[in-house]
Motif scaffolding. Sequence first.
Motif, PDB file in Angstrom:
ATOM      1  N   GLU A 433    -108.814 108.324 137.835  1.00 59.79           N
ATOM      2  CA  GLU A 433    -108.866 107.245 136.859  1.00 59.79           C
ATOM      3  C   GLU A 433    -109.749 106.103 137.312  1.00 59.79           C
ATOM      4  O   GLU A 433    -110.134 105.264 136.523  1.00 59.79           O
ATOM      5  CB  GLU A 433    -107.451 106.706 136.598  1.00 59.79           C
ATOM      6  CG  GLU A 433    -106.511 107.725 136.014  1.00 59.79           C
ATOM      7  CD  GLU A 433    -105.411 108.057 136.981  1.00 59.79           C
ATOM      8  OE1 GLU A 433    -105.730 108.287 138.167  1.00 59.79           O
ATOM      9  OE2 GLU A 433    -104.248 108.068 136.571  1.00 59.79           O
ATOM     10  N   LEU A 434    -109.993 106.052 138.622  1.00 53.96           N
ATOM     11  CA  LEU A 434    -110.787 104.926 139.087  1.00 53.96           C
ATOM     12  C   LEU A 434    -112.268 105.134 138.845  1.00 53.96           C
ATOM     13  O   LEU A 434    -113.031 104.202 138.831  1.00 53.96           O
ATOM     14  CB  LEU A 434    -110.540 104.695 140.579  1.00 53.96           C
ATOM     15  CG  LEU A 434    -109.311 103.857 140.896  1.00 53.96           C
ATOM     16  CD1 LEU A 434    -109.254 103.598 142.377  1.00 53.96           C
ATOM     17  CD2 LEU A 434    -109.318 102.554 140.120  1.00 53.96           C
ATOM     18  N   SER A 435    -112.669 106.354 138.701  1.00 51.84           N
ATOM     19  CA  SER A 435    -114.102 106.589 138.559  1.00 51.84           C
ATOM     20  C   SER A 435    -114.532 106.218 137.151  1.00 51.84           C
ATOM     21  O   SER A 435    -113.759 106.289 136.202  1.00 51.84           O
ATOM     22  CB  SER A 435    -114.422 108.055 138.835  1.00 51.84           C
ATOM     23  OG  SER A 435    -114.333 108.783 137.647  1.00 51.84           O
ATOM     24  N   GLU A 436    -115.749 105.826 137.054  1.00 56.84           N
ATOM     25  CA  GLU A 436    -116.206 105.346 135.760  1.00 56.84           C
ATOM     26  C   GLU A 436    -116.346 106.477 134.751  1.00 56.84           C
ATOM     27  O   GLU A 436    -116.233 106.270 133.558  1.00 56.84           O
ATOM     28  CB  GLU A 436    -117.533 104.619 135.933  1.00 56.84           C
ATOM     29  CG  GLU A 436    -117.378 103.414 136.854  1.00 56.84           C
ATOM     30  CD  GLU A 436    -118.540 102.462 136.765  1.00 56.84           C
ATOM     31  OE1 GLU A 436    -119.621 102.923 136.396  1.00 56.84           O
ATOM     32  OE2 GLU A 436    -118.353 101.280 137.065  1.00 56.84           O
ATOM     33  N   ASP A 437    -116.554 107.659 135.282  1.00 55.35           N
ATOM     34  CA  ASP A 437    -116.747 108.779 134.377  1.00 55.35           C
ATOM     35  C   ASP A 437    -115.474 109.132 133.611  1.00 55.35           C
ATOM     36  O   ASP A 437    -115.508 109.621 132.507  1.00 55.35           O
ATOM     37  CB  ASP A 437    -117.195 110.029 135.164  1.00 55.35           C
ATOM     38  CG  ASP A 437    -118.486 109.742 135.893  1.00 55.35           C
ATOM     39  OD1 ASP A 437    -119.231 108.856 135.404  1.00 55.35           O
ATOM     40  OD2 ASP A 437    -118.725 110.379 136.927  1.00 55.35           O
ATOM     41  N   TYR A 438    -114.376 108.844 134.259  1.00 51.63           N
ATOM     42  CA  TYR A 438    -113.112 109.313 133.722  1.00 51.63           C
ATOM     43  C   TYR A 438    -112.880 108.803 132.313  1.00 51.63           C
ATOM     44  O   TYR A 438    -112.527 109.554 131.414  1.00 51.63           O
ATOM     45  CB  TYR A 438    -111.987 108.864 134.650  1.00 51.63           C
ATOM     46  CG  TYR A 438    -110.668 109.517 134.369  1.00 51.63           C
ATOM     47  CD1 TYR A 438    -110.402 110.806 134.854  1.00 51.63           C
ATOM     48  CD2 TYR A 438    -109.687 108.865 133.654  1.00 51.63           C
ATOM     49  CE1 TYR A 438    -109.197 111.397 134.616  1.00 51.63           C
ATOM     50  CE2 TYR A 438    -108.468 109.456 133.419  1.00 51.63           C
ATOM     51  CZ  TYR A 438    -108.217 110.728 133.894  1.00 51.63           C
ATOM     52  OH  TYR A 438    -107.024 111.314 133.666  1.00 51.63           O
ATOM     53  N   ASP A 554    -103.182  95.789 138.501  1.00 49.10           N
ATOM     54  CA  ASP A 554    -103.418  97.002 137.760  1.00 49.10           C
ATOM     55  C   ASP A 554    -102.733  98.157 138.456  1.00 49.10           C
ATOM     56  O   ASP A 554    -102.922  98.380 139.649  1.00 49.10           O
ATOM     57  CB  ASP A 554    -104.921  97.256 137.685  1.00 49.10           C
ATOM     58  CG  ASP A 554    -105.221  98.415 136.780  1.00 49.10           C
ATOM     59  OD1 ASP A 554    -105.498  98.151 135.605  1.00 49.10           O
ATOM     60  OD2 ASP A 554    -105.137  99.563 137.246  1.00 49.10           O
ATOM     61  N   CYS A 555    -101.946  98.895 137.698  1.00 47.29           N
ATOM     62  CA  CYS A 555    -101.128  99.946 138.287  1.00 47.29           C
ATOM     63  C   CYS A 555    -101.949 100.972 139.046  1.00 47.29           C
ATOM     64  O   CYS A 555    -101.551 101.439 140.103  1.00 47.29           O
ATOM     65  CB  CYS A 555    -100.354 100.672 137.194  1.00 47.29           C
ATOM     66  SG  CYS A 555     -98.927  99.765 136.721  1.00 47.29           S
ATOM     67  N   ILE A 556    -103.080 101.296 138.501  1.00 50.02           N
ATOM     68  CA  ILE A 556    -103.856 102.362 139.131  1.00 50.02           C
ATOM     69  C   ILE A 556    -104.329 101.934 140.502  1.00 50.02           C
ATOM     70  O   ILE A 556    -104.247 102.677 141.474  1.00 50.02           O
ATOM     71  CB  ILE A 556    -105.040 102.753 138.239  1.00 50.02           C
ATOM     72  CG1 ILE A 556    -104.479 103.395 136.978  1.00 50.02           C
ATOM     73  CG2 ILE A 556    -105.969 103.688 138.967  1.00 50.02           C
ATOM     74  CD1 ILE A 556    -105.516 103.764 135.991  1.00 50.02           C
ATOM     75  N   TYR A 557    -104.781 100.704 140.572  1.00 45.88           N
ATOM     76  CA  TYR A 557    -105.253 100.231 141.870  1.00 45.88           C
ATOM     77  C   TYR A 557    -104.093 100.149 142.855  1.00 45.88           C
ATOM     78  O   TYR A 557    -104.212 100.523 144.019  1.00 45.88           O
ATOM     79  CB  TYR A 557    -105.946  98.872 141.722  1.00 45.88           C
ATOM     80  CG  TYR A 557    -107.337  98.996 141.127  1.00 45.88           C
ATOM     81  CD1 TYR A 557    -108.450  99.046 141.951  1.00 45.88           C
ATOM     82  CD2 TYR A 557    -107.530  99.083 139.750  1.00 45.88           C
ATOM     83  CE1 TYR A 557    -109.721  99.170 141.425  1.00 45.88           C
ATOM     84  CE2 TYR A 557    -108.794  99.211 139.205  1.00 45.88           C
ATOM     85  CZ  TYR A 557    -109.887  99.260 140.046  1.00 45.88           C
ATOM     86  OH  TYR A 557    -111.151  99.399 139.521  1.00 45.88           O
ATOM     87  N   VAL A 558    -102.979  99.629 142.387  1.00 54.77           N
ATOM     88  CA  VAL A 558    -101.820  99.522 143.273  1.00 54.77           C
ATOM     89  C   VAL A 558    -101.414 100.909 143.758  1.00 54.77           C
ATOM     90  O   VAL A 558    -101.199 101.127 144.956  1.00 54.77           O
ATOM     91  CB  VAL A 558    -100.644  98.842 142.546  1.00 54.77           C
ATOM     92  CG1 VAL A 558     -99.399  98.862 143.422  1.00 54.77           C
ATOM     93  CG2 VAL A 558    -101.006  97.417 142.169  1.00 54.77           C
TER      94      VAL A 558
END
Lengths: 875, 393
Positions: A433-438, A554-558
């Motif tokens: 999810e962190l990648s921009e392509d996602y 942000d949940c993803i980063y955490v």
Amino acid sequence: MMASPISCSSRHSPDELPGDPSSQEDEDCDYEDRVSYSGSYSSASSDYDEVEPEWLDSVQKNGELFYLELSEDEEESLLPETPTVNHVRFSENEIIIEEDDYKEGKKYEPKLKRFTKILKTKSLLPKRYNKKNRNDNELVSILKHQSNQKTGVVVQQRYKDVNVYVNPKKLTVTKAKEQLKLLEVLVGIIHQSKWSWKKSGKQGSGERLVVHGLLPGGSAMKSGQILIGDVLLAVNDVDVTSENIERVLSCIPGPMQQEILYHCPVSDASQKLKSVRGIFLTLCDMLENVTGTQVTSSSLLLNGKQIHVAYWKESDKLLLIGLPAEEVPLPQLRNMIGDVAQTLKFMYGSLDSAFCQVENVPRLDHFFSLFFQRALQPAKLHSSASPSARQYDASSAVLLDGLPGVRWLTLPQEIKMELDTALSDLEAADFAELSEDYYDMRRLYTILGSSLFYKGYLICSHLPKDDLIDIAVYCRHYGLLPLAAKQRIGQLVIWREVFPRHHLQPSADSNTEVFQEPEGRYFLLIVGLKYYMLCVLLEAGGCASKAVGNPGPDCIYVDQVKTTLQQLEGIDCHINERLTSSPSPCLSCADWFLTGSHEKLDNLTTSPILSRLPGTSKVATSPTCRRILFGDYSLKTRKPSPSRSSGGSDNGCEGGEGVGLSPHTIPNALWKQRESQGSDGSEESGALLKVTKKKATLPNPFHLGNLKKDLSEKELEIYNTMKLTSGPENTLFHYVALETVQGIFITPTHEEVAQLSGSIHPQLIKNFHQCCLSIRAVFQQTLVEEKKKALNRGDHSGSTNSISSLNPVKEYGVLFECSPEKWTDQRKAPPVMAYWVVGRLFLHPKLQELYVCFHDSVTEIAIEMAFKLFFGLTL
Amino acid sequence: MGEEGTKGTVHLLCLAASSGVPLFCRSSRGGAPARQQLPFSVIGSLNGVHMFGQNLEVQLSSARTEDTTVVWKSFHDSITLIVLSSEEGTSELRLERLLQMVFGAMVLLVGLEELTNIRNVERLKKELRASYRLIDSFLGDSELIGDLTQCVDCVVPPEGTLLQEALSGFAEAAATAFGSLVVSGRVVAATESWWRLGTPEAVLLPWLVGSLPPQAARDYPVYLPHGSPTVPHRLLTLTLLPGLELCLLCGPRPPLSQLDPQLLDRWWQPVLDPLRACVPLGPRALPAGFPLHMDILGLLLLHLELKRCLFTVEPSADQEPGSPEEKVEDAAQRSQVPRACYLVSGPEGPGTGWRLVALQSGPRRLLLLSAQSPTHALRGLATHTLHALTPLL
């Protein structure tokens, strides 16, 4: 802002039962008004449908989060007593009341009660507290005080606590007109009693103050938190109704103290300092005019106690911190105020925005209550660890807390690489999810870098030095580093916007080729798990999308950070190993040198050289002279040991000033290896010694080269047992080595110090740190002068003639003598042990500071020790 | 003012505490007395902040800017002294002691009574003018260090016993117990009673003699700040050789005229040669030929019990070791006693810079300034030197 020497006293409401757990909860979380947060849980994944993380409810409306879950054992241990972890705010007990609570009724009563209780604990009227219930639980509560010109007006809507700027001066302007209602003039709240009267019917003692309107431009409107329909419950802790509101408001003190923006804590001494603030302001103004330089500090006597006051001037504001000289020496205070300013700027952007925004007051109260605790009761902060560790922490804090660096733990290469890889993976932010392509959209944040702490030691960092130090100072201030020393963290998530100076300073270079910092915003994310703590600096704007409003974590980063930590859980046994058997130099305990327990040293220690000066020449002196460098006063050594005569004589001395010796240098790596090997007393070293003995002054580099090959496989072992001092005995007691360029320092770990114990040794450590503080103050002066000199050089070259000046000081050593405190034997004089505390400042090739403490029996050359210590010390 | 020109400036202000009237202001710049004075408004504010605090029971004692230190001190609730110094390396300790010495000098010349009970400010101002010379010598660069060490600056004469005997005999003949020989502000020899004088007069009297313009003989009224602050004594000085003065401290008797040339001749003619040998001693402090290591640029030996010190920066005066004294004292703690200390300074690189080493042994404390010795040899050098100096002081 002024602070007094009296430590912050706690604020329990007078009618609160001491053991009441619910009130405890309230206190824990009452320092900021919190509003249920749900909106800004925005991330790239709006469809993120897993279970909501447990910290989500704790996010404040400005996006900040400080969520701490203690580990289970920790919570258990805290149960019987009230928590002493002052810096921890429990987050599970929100005082959030849903919409439907906003009505009257019986069900509402207890909440209301609780609310008033909170209000009382947050009272702004100082006098009351000092009289009542100053209890011993000072660690938990958060100070709240506001200078008088800003009067907090508490307005109820979902039991909000709103601070409103009230200036009674307005009255003088408007008085000429008709008699206006104070509520409108001062607060800007319009309340029409008639209208209300009809609607809600008669009430016993005055009616509720419903906000019917807001005066345009009034304080209430400016605050943005008071809405029409709210009910004003209390002002400054006084319950108000339509009957008493005018009287209550008229009691708000006049504008005479307008110049004070913030003031903490409330105590007699602090009041006294406040009353003489004219001194500080005058000094600041006048001395700057007279001398052209800014005031840094002043000292005064108050009730027979000496108090140092440090100054920090920024734009037209002046920050003052006063602390008793007895507890905080001046050099320490200067470092402290620098740190405070740095931390506040990191957190709020500038001192202006930290102190001038009313909503920051409770945060500042918390900030400074922590500050005073650290300054005055350092031992209490480290309550977790064993007594010895606590003592070590408390006595070393004097020096270490002021160092521009982070405590570093050197790890073996493989482990370091593993950590580096893990952090790099995270920083690349190139997965799922962190990648921009996602999602095919810009990512929210760019990860600028991260640094990893283990039990409070920095073990890996990918941050620029300034960022690293900013973050470390923040962590230090909030007590996060000792927190992880014992397994205390179940889960820690911190999120806040920060203002790192490194990125926000305008670039001095206008050249467009040079990298320009994007005009972005920066966020700090700290995630703690067990012993680990990972600090990540994020950038919004620039490559990533711009941040809007006050984004929360942000949940993803955490999650990603958490995952990284979980990955590392496997290697913590290796790191632990390092902690106990650190690769850093071995230490000796001072007590070994004191009594007969260390027979070999008896001769040296019981008759220190200085005490038998008159007619000394025959008596064997300390083996200092083994270096032969003592040319003119060549007293014979008792029995020069072989290793000394060889190991010592070929050490290159400072710049070739040696007497009777042709100095030379040995390639660094070889030198170090040989030295460490020598301390092992293994065969190789024996061979080496022979070699050097034969060629007393010029060891054959080829031999050493061969030796190196042999050793390379043993590298790890050598690494383990590094001896810093020369001579057969290990005479090193303690050290601190600061690498300013990378922003790290090394010093013995708690585990190492604990292994030594002893009765004299803790005293020695304390004295060492205090002495180093004085020495460092001299070095800091040196640095200031060096900087000036460099500037002058730029202006008009060649005008520097500092030949007659004794500056800059670059090395400073003090010899101490100590003896056991309790010496019962009347017949014998107590044994005396002499030791050096030596500080050395290196300006070239890079800025380094070294502080060592060693026994008097061997003369050490600080440069050599520094060389050994700093070797291989890289992030 | 402000931007430039404050470097190395010392301003000393003296005010009447009750009225705030300035009694005098002295300044020095780069070690020499200077005319440049602080504006009156600044003097007023400096005194004002101190007074303001005092009224609220807060005693302002010092303040520091990046390059300047200010120290306030009030004496007997009557006189306020303020010093503002931007000299490099100035410590508070030094300034505090300076103020003590300045007040001592004021008492020495006008008496405590006049200072604590100011009836006529204008008259006091005039009387205090007499102390300017002495006070200026504290502010400027001096070859003496007694103001900082609070020990009497001494020199070691080659034939001390001869001089000592002559002095004792002469003092007896002059019917006083207090006599001393002073060469350029340093004591060569003194009677036992003279040595028993308390601080600060023990330091101030030779200093005063050194600061006065040369005269064949003087009869000078002095108050002793410690021993007799309100009753004046007479300080009689007789110049035996240029720069070498004989000092006597006595009551109303004997009159100066009684110390006639015959008496002088009788006692001092026989020791004329040793006396002559003392005259050039001044800045060197040690007798010629005393074996000192080549490396030693400057030396300060203190005897803390006797309150005497030897101080010299012999080879060239421009390498004065500043005032390292306070650095030795600041690390003191009870169970951990500092015994020695050293300092390496100056530019980096081989063969440059200075090394300063301090050593404490019993009542003696030695400070050495050296240029060449490697750091690890400093202590040996100091130990050796102290050992050699021990018989002298």
